[in-house]
Structure formats: structure tokens, C-alpha cells
Design an enzyme around this catalytic site. Structure first.
Site, PDB file in Angstrom:
ATOM      1  N   ASP A 197      36.722  38.189  35.518  1.00 57.95           N
ATOM      2  CA  ASP A 197      37.897  38.320  36.391  1.00 57.95           C
ATOM      3  C   ASP A 197      39.039  37.393  35.978  1.00 57.95           C
ATOM      4  O   ASP A 197      40.099  37.425  36.602  1.00 57.95           O
ATOM      5  CB  ASP A 197      37.514  38.055  37.857  1.00 57.95           C
ATOM      6  CG  ASP A 197      36.695  39.186  38.439  1.00 57.95           C
ATOM      7  OD1 ASP A 197      36.641  40.263  37.842  1.00 57.95           O
ATOM      8  OD2 ASP A 197      36.097  38.978  39.525  1.00 57.95           O
ATOM      9  N   ARG A 218      30.860  51.558  36.058  1.00 54.40           N
ATOM     10  CA  ARG A 218      30.363  50.796  37.207  1.00 54.40           C
ATOM     11  C   ARG A 218      29.373  51.585  38.069  1.00 54.40           C
ATOM     12  O   ARG A 218      29.647  51.933  39.216  1.00 54.40           O
ATOM     13  CB  ARG A 218      31.533  50.286  38.053  1.00 54.40           C
ATOM     14  CG  ARG A 218      32.451  49.404  37.263  1.00 54.40           C
ATOM     15  CD  ARG A 218      33.542  48.824  38.097  1.00 54.40           C
ATOM     16  NE  ARG A 218      33.136  47.678  38.875  1.00 54.40           N
ATOM     17  CZ  ARG A 218      33.925  47.029  39.718  1.00 54.40           C
ATOM     18  NH1 ARG A 218      35.150  47.437  39.905  1.00 54.40           N
ATOM     19  NH2 ARG A 218      33.494  45.981  40.365  1.00 54.40           N
ATOM     20  N   LYS A 230      38.224  36.469  48.012  1.00 56.82           N
ATOM     21  CA  LYS A 230      38.051  37.896  48.316  1.00 56.82           C
ATOM     22  C   LYS A 230      36.608  38.327  48.099  1.00 56.82           C
ATOM     23  O   LYS A 230      36.013  38.997  48.952  1.00 56.82           O
ATOM     24  CB  LYS A 230      38.975  38.729  47.412  1.00 56.82           C
ATOM     25  CG  LYS A 230      38.649  40.222  47.422  1.00 56.82           C
ATOM     26  CD  LYS A 230      39.571  41.025  46.539  1.00 56.82           C
ATOM     27  CE  LYS A 230      39.209  41.095  45.074  1.00 56.82           C
ATOM     28  NZ  LYS A 230      38.150  42.053  44.720  1.00 56.82           N
ATOM     29  N   ASN A 231      36.041  37.949  46.956  1.00 54.21           N
ATOM     30  CA  ASN A 231      34.726  38.478  46.602  1.00 54.21           C
ATOM     31  C   ASN A 231      33.582  37.807  47.349  1.00 54.21           C
ATOM     32  O   ASN A 231      32.421  38.186  47.185  1.00 54.21           O
ATOM     33  CB  ASN A 231      34.515  38.416  45.093  1.00 54.21           C
ATOM     34  CG  ASN A 231      35.355  39.465  44.379  1.00 54.21           C
ATOM     35  OD1 ASN A 231      35.943  40.339  45.028  1.00 54.21           O
ATOM     36  ND2 ASN A 231      35.418  39.381  43.062  1.00 54.21           N
ATOM     37  N   CYS A 241      35.939  54.200  38.098  1.00 55.20           N
ATOM     38  CA  CYS A 241      36.759  53.043  38.404  1.00 55.20           C
ATOM     39  C   CYS A 241      37.531  52.672  37.159  1.00 55.20           C
ATOM     40  O   CYS A 241      37.078  52.902  36.048  1.00 55.20           O
ATOM     41  CB  CYS A 241      35.853  51.901  38.824  1.00 55.20           C
ATOM     42  SG  CYS A 241      36.691  50.352  38.931  1.00 55.20           S
ATOM     43  N   ARG A 275      45.857  43.692  46.808  1.00 53.64           N
ATOM     44  CA  ARG A 275      44.421  43.811  47.076  1.00 53.64           C
ATOM     45  C   ARG A 275      43.726  42.465  46.962  1.00 53.64           C
ATOM     46  O   ARG A 275      42.716  42.236  47.626  1.00 53.64           O
ATOM     47  CB  ARG A 275      43.762  44.778  46.075  1.00 53.64           C
ATOM     48  CG  ARG A 275      44.126  46.234  46.306  1.00 53.64           C
ATOM     49  CD  ARG A 275      43.272  47.112  45.407  1.00 53.64           C
ATOM     50  NE  ARG A 275      41.896  46.641  45.448  1.00 53.64           N
ATOM     51  CZ  ARG A 275      41.044  46.702  44.440  1.00 53.64           C
ATOM     52  NH1 ARG A 275      41.407  47.240  43.305  1.00 53.64           N
ATOM     53  NH2 ARG A 275      39.829  46.244  44.560  1.00 53.64           N
TER      54      ARG A 275
HETATM   55  N1  EPU Z   1      25.992  47.502  36.744  1.00 54.20           N
HETATM   56  C1  EPU Z   1      25.139  48.533  36.440  1.00 54.20           C
HETATM   57  N2  EPU Z   1      24.423  49.107  37.443  1.00 54.20           N
HETATM   58  C2  EPU Z   1      24.540  48.689  38.739  1.00 54.20           C
HETATM   59  C3  EPU Z   1      25.398  47.630  39.039  1.00 54.20           C
HETATM   60  C4  EPU Z   1      26.125  47.034  38.014  1.00 54.20           C
HETATM   61  O1  EPU Z   1      25.023  48.932  35.285  1.00 54.20           O
HETATM   62  O2  EPU Z   1      23.861  49.259  39.598  1.00 54.20           O
HETATM   63  C5  EPU Z   1      26.770  46.892  35.658  1.00 54.20           C
HETATM   64  C6  EPU Z   1      28.277  47.038  35.864  1.00 54.20           C
HETATM   65  O3  EPU Z   1      28.729  48.300  35.439  1.00 54.20           O
HETATM   66  C7  EPU Z   1      28.821  45.891  35.058  1.00 54.20           C
HETATM   67  C8  EPU Z   1      27.754  44.818  35.236  1.00 54.20           C
HETATM   68  O4  EPU Z   1      26.565  45.500  35.642  1.00 54.20           O
HETATM   69  O5  EPU Z   1      28.879  46.264  33.711  1.00 54.20           O
HETATM   70  C9  EPU Z   1      28.081  43.758  36.251  1.00 54.20           C
HETATM   71  O6  EPU Z   1      28.382  44.375  37.491  1.00 54.20           O
HETATM   72  P1  EPU Z   1      28.269  43.582  38.860  1.00 54.20           P
HETATM   73  O7  EPU Z   1      27.364  44.322  39.766  1.00 54.20           O
HETATM   74  O8  EPU Z   1      27.941  42.174  38.576  1.00 54.20           O
HETATM   75  O9  EPU Z   1      29.779  43.642  39.395  1.00 54.20           O
HETATM   76  P2  EPU Z   1      30.261  44.033  40.849  1.00 54.20           P
HETATM   77  O10 EPU Z   1      29.392  43.407  41.865  1.00 54.20           O
HETATM   78  O11 EPU Z   1      30.527  45.499  40.927  1.00 54.20           O
HETATM   79  C10 EPU Z   1      31.721  41.928  41.234  1.00 54.20           C
HETATM   80  C11 EPU Z   1      33.130  41.650  41.596  1.00 54.20           C
HETATM   81  C12 EPU Z   1      34.017  41.985  40.414  1.00 54.20           C
HETATM   82  C13 EPU Z   1      33.578  41.145  39.236  1.00 54.20           C
HETATM   83  C14 EPU Z   1      32.095  41.362  38.936  1.00 54.20           C
HETATM   84  C15 EPU Z   1      31.546  40.495  37.842  1.00 54.20           C
HETATM   85  C16 EPU Z   1      33.243  41.978  43.992  1.00 54.20           C
HETATM   86  C17 EPU Z   1      33.758  42.767  45.136  1.00 54.20           C
HETATM   87  N3  EPU Z   1      33.514  42.435  42.774  1.00 54.20           N
HETATM   88  O12 EPU Z   1      31.661  43.313  40.914  1.00 54.20           O
HETATM   89  O13 EPU Z   1      35.332  41.643  40.791  1.00 54.20           O
HETATM   90  O14 EPU Z   1      34.346  41.474  38.112  1.00 54.20           O
HETATM   91  O15 EPU Z   1      31.327  41.117  40.130  1.00 54.20           O
HETATM   92  O16 EPU Z   1      31.722  39.161  38.163  1.00 54.20           O
HETATM   93  O17 EPU Z   1      32.595  40.957  44.185  1.00 54.20           O
HETATM   94  C18 EPU Z   1      37.654  41.900  40.969  1.00 54.20           C
HETATM   95  O18 EPU Z   1      37.608  41.106  41.922  1.00 54.20           O
HETATM   96  O19 EPU Z   1      38.735  42.253  40.420  1.00 54.20           O
HETATM   97  C19 EPU Z   1      36.417  42.435  40.451  1.00 54.20           C
HETATM   98  C20 EPU Z   1      36.347  43.519  39.694  1.00 54.20           C
END
Ligand code: EPU
Length: 429
Positions: free
Chosen positions: A316, A131, A22-23, A126, A408
Site C-alpha cells: 500500500d 483478488r 481505514k484497514n 478489482c 475512500r
Molecule cells: N489472495 C488469494 N486468495 C484469497 C485471498 C487473498 O489469492 O482468498 C491473494 C490476493 O489476491 C493477494 C494476496 O493474497 O495477492 C494478499 O491478499 P490479502 O488477503 O492479504 O489482501 P486483502 O485483505 O484483500 C488488505 C488491504 C489492502 C492491502 C492488502 C495487503 C484492507 C481492507 N485491504 O487487502 O489494502 O493492500 O491487505 O496488505 O485491509 C488499500 O487499502 O488500498 C488496500 C488495497
């Protein structure tokens, strides 16, 4: 709303085919906005999030066709999507769509890179923490985009196109790295991303962008260098296997006992998690088909685990590991460092008889002899599937409500578990 009813206590035996990730699928689909040619994605999982993203992309004017097997025909074959963003009609991503799936915010990168403008709703709160998107916006600013926030929308402008720049993330971010990769691919000049995320899904996106003509080096390391090109072209790309689905079923086998081959996946996508499973007492082997997980007789040992960005233990899989440790012979410690408030499963696991104490970002899990089935529900995808794992080992019947969370992110969950002997049934509302 549908429910899933599980009668626990049956070992799992057989083969579970692992779907496309998915991701990885979500950012790959979003990357179709970078080119006027067709992007063909193979092995896309049939998931509610994929359907929703197709709607969101359709709103921008992206046409799509779905080829390959139809739902229900085979668990082994994902779908083939062909996406064409030749006629983009709208660079706005509205609140009612973005608020339903955070990852859709990432359309901001290809839209501003290719069209010089994007207006994308802030994703909002969220269930697994605040996030924010500050790092994504800073990355775009480093590439010359002008960003303003108005009426709950982020408006990005780059009328003369983006320019290569230096992006040093203060925190490892998957979303930030995806956004930076997509934007920099069409920027004028060279971009260096420091402290980049190293997740396999980042590498998958970079590989696909490279097939589309992007010039990217270092994906999978903490420094990625992108030489921007004026345009990208079409490509065909196969989505990599889902490491979180792999780890989830591996934990399901570890908790119930039995012998299951997870077909079509690769150990290096989740080595840290497989090592934890081995430490807990499961036998994990790489095979030609994928990964074989088995556990006979002996009980589970407790573990001490901290979530970390890749290659660390994935956040995850934290909820699923916790479900497994509820029945270990001793006390486990599980620390969540990526998202605050990602412990919503704790209260629900307690309803099944688990003993878990929370102390800030630490969960102390005291193994019990048995769980007992109960009605439960969860507020996010991974928390929901942790309740499935607990239900598979609990005595009696566990009913999981709010199944839409599972839909999802887990393709054909009941069918995959059912054909390995689990008693899992979906009750349609
Ligand atoms: N963060 C910030 N500012 C930003 C972006 C992120 O502070 O602008 C923080 C987040 O709040 C979090 C950390 O940085 O504390 C890591 O966030 P990241 O950007 O790595 O996560 P994401 O891209 O929003 C993806 C996956 C998540 C998975 C995380 C970590 C997808 C669609 N989502 O989220 O997957 O947990 O990376 O590996 O790729 C899931 O599939 O259930 C899921 C939540």
C-alpha cells in the site's frame, strides 16, 4: 466529479495529525456483527469507505450512532461510532453493495458464526488484480461451514454452529486472517491459524475481539490460537493510527523537503518503510508526539525495494515510494509481490515526466531532474495518492481527476497538506 489541483514546489512544514487506520476500522466495524451488544469504536476516520460500510451493515440491520466532533471541526479527532447488531434482519449482502468495496465480503464470517448462515455476493474483479476469496472460503470450511456458490453469491451454512479447526494458509492473507479470527472467536473449540498475517490491523482486530470476550493468543505472530466462546459482548476500542497514511505523508515530506511532525502515530507500525526513507536521504525521528520527518538540501538516493507482507515493505506504499523515486539521483528498482497489476500509476507518473520501465513485477525507475505538472487520473486509492506526491514536487500545475478514490482512504487530505504550506485545492464538480 471533484478534482484536486496542486501547484508543486513548496516544502512542507508543520504538523499533520494521523487518522485512525481505514484497514483496521473496516474489519472492526464488521466485528460488530458478532455480538448483540453495542460495540463502540473511537478514532474512526471520516472516509467514503467507512460511510459505505455503515450502509452495508445497516442493510443487515445494524444500527449506528456517530458521536464526537462533526466533519470539519477538527483534524485531530476521529469520530466515535456505536454499532448495535442486536436485531439483524438480513444475512444477505447484495451485489450492488459488495461490488463497491471488497472488504464488505468479510461480513460472511460473523454472519455464519453467529447466525449459522450468510449469503454474500462475490466481490468480483478489482483494479489491482484478480483478488480471489478462495482462502477465505477454505478457512470457513475448515471451521465446518458448508459453502456453495450460486448466482454470483457465496452461501455459507453452519446450522449447528462453527467448530474449531486447523487453518494453514498457503499464502499470507490479511483478509483470510481477519475472517478466520472473527469466525473462530464464536466457534466451538480451539482453532489454530498457521501462516497468519502479522499486520498491525490484525493485532488491532484481535485486541478488540479480546475486549469483547474472545480468547486469542499469538496475534501479530504467524500462529494464532483461538479458544472459541459461545457469545461475545460489547466493548469500547480505539482504532490504531493509519500506517499507510503515515508513510504517505512521510514520503510527501521527503519529496518536497521541509520538516513535518506526523502526530499521533508510531514508528513500529511502518519501520521498514521508515528505514527505506532514511536510506533515501530523509531524516526520520520518533518523538513524543509521533514521527518527525525532515529533509534539507541534499538530493534523494535511489533504493531497491520489494513489497512483502508485514513487517516487510507494504504494497500500500509502493506507488507512493515510486513517485518519490522518480526524482531520485539514480535508478531505483521496486518489485511488487503482493498484487499483480498494481502498477497503474506508472503511465500517469510518466505523464508528469517520470522515466519508469516495467518488467513483469519489477519497476525500474530512473530518476529525473524535475517533473512537470499535467492532468492525471488513477484507478485506485494508493495510485491516486502517489500522483498527489508527484504533483507536490512537479513544476507548475497538476490536476488529479477521479478524486473519489482519494476520499475512500485519506481523511481531509487537502486540509492536512494545506496547513503545512502545500498549494492544494479541491475543485468541486
Ligand atoms: N489472495 C488469494 N486468495 C484469497 C485471498 C487473498 O489469492 O482468498 C491473494 C490476493 O489476491 C493477494 C494476496 O493474497 O495477492 C494478499 O491478499 P490479502 O488477503 O492479504 O489482501 P486483502 O485483505 O484483500 C488488505 C488491504 C489492502 C492491502 C492488502 C495487503 C484492507 C481492507 N485491504 O487487502 O489494502 O493492500 O491487505 O496488505 O485491509 C488499500 O487499502 O488500498 C488496500 C488495497
Amino acid at each position: 466529479m471533484d478534482r484536486i489541483v496542486i501547484r508543486g514546489g513548496t516544502p512542507l512544514n508543520g504538523v499533520i495529525p494521523i487518522s485512525g487506520a481505514k484497514n483496521a476500522a473496516l474489519p472492526l466495524m464488521i466485528a460488530s456483527l458478532l455480538t448483540e451488544d453495542t460495540l463502540e469504536l473511537v478514532n474512526v476516520p471520516r472516509l467514503a469507505d467507512v460511510q459505505l460500510l455503515l450502509r452495508i451493515l445497516g442493510n443487515h440491520g445494524v444500527d449506528h450512532t456517530v458521536a464526537g466532533k462533526r466533519p470539519g471541526q477538527s483534524l485531530e479527532t476521529g469520530q466515535t461510532l456505536r454499532l448495535s447488531a442486536r436485531d439483524v434482519i438480513d444475512t444477505t449482502a447484495p451485489y450492488d453493495l459488495v461490488s463497491r468495496m471488497r472488504a464488505s465480503f468479510w461480513v460472511i464470517a460473523p454472519l455464519v458464526a453467529r447466525f449459522g448462515e450468510a449469503r454474500v455476493s462475490m466481490p468480483g474483479g478489482c483494479a489491482i488484480g484478480t483478488r480471489p476469496v478462495d482462502l477465505l472460503l477454505t478457512a470457513l470450511e475448515r471451521l465446518g461451514a458448508e459453502i456453495e456458490v450460486d448466482g454470483g453469491y457465496v452461501i455459507a451454512h453452519a446450522p449447528r454452529g462453527l467448530k474449531g479447526g486447523e487453518i494453514a494458509f498457503s499464502k499470507v492473507t490479511v483478509s483470510g486472517t481477519h475472517v478466520a479470527l472473527m469466525a473462530a472467536s464464536l466457534a466451538d473449540g480451539t482453532t489454530v491459524i498457521d501462516n497468519a498475517a502479522r499486520e498491525p490491523e490484525i493485532v488491532d482486530l484481535a485486541n478488540c475481539l479480546s475486549k469483547m470476550g474472545a480468547r486469542i493468543g499469538g496475534a501479530g505472530t504467524s500462529q494464532i490460537v483461538i479458544d472459541g466462546v459461545p457469545r461475545l459482548h460489547g466493548a469500547t476500542h480505539e482504532v490504531l493510527p493509519d500506517r499507510i497514511e503515515t508513510g504517505t505523508y512521510a514520503m510527501a515530506v521527503a519529496v518536497t523537503g521541509g520538516d513535518v511532525t506526523l502526530a499521533g502515530t508510531r514508528p513500529e507500525l511502518l519501520q521498514t518503510a521508515l528505514d527505506v526513507l532514511a536510506e533515501a536521504g530523509a531524516t526520520v525521528q520518533a518523538t513524543n508526539e509521533g514521527i518527525r520527518v525532515h529533509r534539507n538540501g541534499a538530493g534523494l538516493s535511489p533504493v531497491d525495494v520489494t513489497t512483502d507482507p508485514f513487517p516487510g515493505f507494504p504494497t500500500d506504499l509502493q506507488a507512493q515510494l515510486m513517485a518519490l523515486m522518480t526524482v531520485a539521483n539514480g535508478t531505483s528498482r521496486i518489485r511488487e509481490t503482493i498484487f499483480e497489476n498494481r502498477f497503474m500509476h506508472v503511465g500517469e507518473l510518466a505523464r508528469l515526466g517520470a522515466r519508469i520501465r516495467l518488467d513483469g513485477d519489477l519497476a525500474v525507475v530512473e530518476g529525473v531532474d524535475r517533473l512537470r505538472g499535467a492532468p492525471v487520473m488513477a484507478t485506485d486509492l494508493r495510485a491516486s495518492v502517489s500522483l498527489v506526491i508527484a504533483g507536490l514536487v512537479a513544476e507548475g500545475e497538476t490536476t488529479i481527476n477521479r478524486v473519489y478514490h482519494l476520499d475512500r482512504g485519506f481523511e481531509a487530505l487537502e486540509a492536512k497538506l494545506g496547513r503545512c504550506g502545500a498549494q492544494v485545492e479541491r475543485i468541486r464538480a
